[in-house]
Each structure stands twice: as structure tokens, then as C-alpha cells.
Design a protein around this motif. Structure first.
Motif, PDB file in Angstrom:
ATOM      1  N   UNK A  32     -48.454  20.827 -14.943  1.00  0.00           N
ATOM      2  CA  UNK A  32     -47.512  19.745 -15.187  1.00  0.00           C
ATOM      3  C   UNK A  32     -48.201  18.479 -15.653  1.00  0.00           C
ATOM      4  N   UNK A  33     -47.483  17.645 -16.373  1.00  0.00           N
ATOM      5  CA  UNK A  33     -48.009  16.345 -16.800  1.00  0.00           C
ATOM      6  C   UNK A  33     -47.816  15.292 -15.710  1.00  0.00           C
ATOM      7  N   UNK A  34     -46.771  15.446 -14.907  1.00  0.00           N
ATOM      8  CA  UNK A  34     -46.476  14.478 -13.852  1.00  0.00           C
ATOM      9  C   UNK A  34     -46.908  15.042 -12.492  1.00  0.00           C
ATOM     10  N   UNK A  35     -46.345  16.194 -12.117  1.00  0.00           N
ATOM     11  CA  UNK A  35     -46.738  16.857 -10.871  1.00  0.00           C
ATOM     12  C   UNK A  35     -47.622  18.040 -11.257  1.00  0.00           C
ATOM     13  N   UNK A  36     -48.895  17.954 -10.847  1.00  0.00           N
ATOM     14  CA  UNK A  36     -49.851  19.000 -11.190  1.00  0.00           C
ATOM     15  C   UNK A  36     -49.959  20.008 -10.044  1.00  0.00           C
ATOM     16  N   UNK A  37     -50.663  21.090 -10.304  1.00  0.00           N
ATOM     17  CA  UNK A  37     -50.935  22.071  -9.252  1.00  0.00           C
ATOM     18  C   UNK A  37     -51.752  21.409  -8.152  1.00  0.00           C
ATOM     19  N   UNK A  56     -44.852  24.404   5.093  1.00  0.00           N
ATOM     20  CA  UNK A  56     -44.924  25.312   3.940  1.00  0.00           C
ATOM     21  C   UNK A  56     -46.398  25.531   3.603  1.00  0.00           C
ATOM     22  N   UNK A  57     -46.697  26.669   2.979  1.00  0.00           N
ATOM     23  CA  UNK A  57     -48.080  26.942   2.625  1.00  0.00           C
ATOM     24  C   UNK A  57     -48.543  25.969   1.545  1.00  0.00           C
ATOM     25  N   UNK A  58     -49.847  25.671   1.549  1.00  0.00           N
ATOM     26  CA  UNK A  58     -50.405  24.711   0.599  1.00  0.00           C
ATOM     27  C   UNK A  58     -50.213  25.148  -0.842  1.00  0.00           C
ATOM     28  N   UNK A  59     -50.189  26.442  -1.066  1.00  0.00           N
ATOM     29  CA  UNK A  59     -50.102  26.979  -2.429  1.00  0.00           C
ATOM     30  C   UNK A  59     -48.837  26.520  -3.180  1.00  0.00           C
ATOM     31  N   UNK A  60     -47.765  26.168  -2.480  1.00  0.00           N
ATOM     32  CA  UNK A  60     -46.515  25.785  -3.149  1.00  0.00           C
ATOM     33  C   UNK A  60     -46.387  24.266  -3.334  1.00  0.00           C
ATOM     34  N   UNK A  61     -47.424  23.522  -3.011  1.00  0.00           N
ATOM     35  CA  UNK A  61     -47.403  22.066  -3.135  1.00  0.00           C
ATOM     36  C   UNK A  61     -47.856  21.614  -4.519  1.00  0.00           C
ATOM     37  N   UNK A  62     -47.562  20.354  -4.819  1.00  0.00           N
ATOM     38  CA  UNK A  62     -48.015  19.739  -6.052  1.00  0.00           C
ATOM     39  C   UNK A  62     -48.885  18.536  -5.743  1.00  0.00           C
ATOM     40  N   UNK A  63     -49.373  17.911  -6.793  1.00  0.00           N
ATOM     41  CA  UNK A  63     -50.234  16.727  -6.682  1.00  0.00           C
ATOM     42  C   UNK A  63     -49.804  15.739  -7.739  1.00  0.00           C
ATOM     43  N   UNK A  64     -49.703  14.460  -7.358  1.00  0.00           N
ATOM     44  CA  UNK A  64     -49.311  13.423  -8.311  1.00  0.00           C
ATOM     45  C   UNK A  64     -50.253  12.239  -8.171  1.00  0.00           C
ATOM     46  N   UNK A  65     -50.623  11.675  -9.312  1.00  0.00           N
ATOM     47  CA  UNK A  65     -51.436  10.462  -9.312  1.00  0.00           C
ATOM     48  C   UNK A  65     -50.494   9.264  -9.248  1.00  0.00           C
TER      49      UNK A  65
END
Length: 104
Positions: A32-37, A56-65
Motif C-alpha cells: 500500500x501507499x498509505x497503509x503498508x504491510x 489479532x495475529x500480527x500478520x494481519x496488521x498494517x503500518x502507517x507513517x
């Protein structure tokens, strides 16, 4: 102590559940451009380990700056675009207590 009220402003927001939910992220099979893996090398963040706040498991989370640095995005968090174009995650309960839909 003085008291203050938040000025009424209109924001854009989208609820995020999986990669690709934010309209600017593109196809869900790509980064993603906004919410990344979500990526973290430490074993405590392995794909099958639970993130305690949302269970929830960490694998289904995202990362945002954000302006304050990077933040984890849990499934169900709202991604808010602020008045200066900045983006940040907001937990569903805080979003519901703070924002209401704008009707024309």
C-alpha cells in the motif's frame, strides 16, 4: 485551568481491515501507499503471535507513517486524513466518540 473545545472540522476517513482498503493504496496484492504491510524482525511479532490490544495475529496488521513516526494499524482502525493532509490511525471507539458523518 482553562478549558478548550475542539473546533469543528471536516476530515476524510476510511475504515481499514485489510491491505488495499484505503482508496490510495492500490491493488490489495501490492504494498500500500498509505497503509503498508506490517514488518518486524523480532520473534515476538511473528505472524502467528497475537497483538494483545486487538487480539489479532500480527500478520494481519498494517503500518502507517505519521507526523509522530510510524504506527501499527489494527484491523478495524480508521485512517484519518487531517486538515493538512496528514494521516493517522484512530481506534474505532475513539473515532465513534469524536467524529460523526457529514450530511449535505
Amino acid at each position: 485551568m482553562a478549558r478548550y473545545r475542539k473546533k469543528p472540522v471536516e476530515i476524510e476517513a476510511v475504515q481499514w481491515w485489510v491491505n488495499g482498503d484505503h482508496p490510495e493504496d492500490g491493488h490489495p496484492e501490492h504494498e500500500g501507499r498509505v497503509v503498508r504491510y506490517f514488518r518486524h524482525p523480532d520473534p515476538e511479532y511473528a505472524g502467528d503471535k497475537l497483538h494483545e490490544p486487538c487480539s489479532r495475529i500480527w500478520h494481519v496488521h498494517g503500518w502507517i507513517d505519521t507526523l509522530e513516526g510510524g504506527h501499527t494499524v489494527c484491523p478495524g482502525d480508521w485512517i484519518v486524513t487531517g486538515v493538512q493532509g496528514e494521516r493517522y490511525p484512530v481506534k474505532p471507539d475513539i473515532f465513534a466518540a469524536t467524529y460523526e458523518a457529514v450530511t449535505d
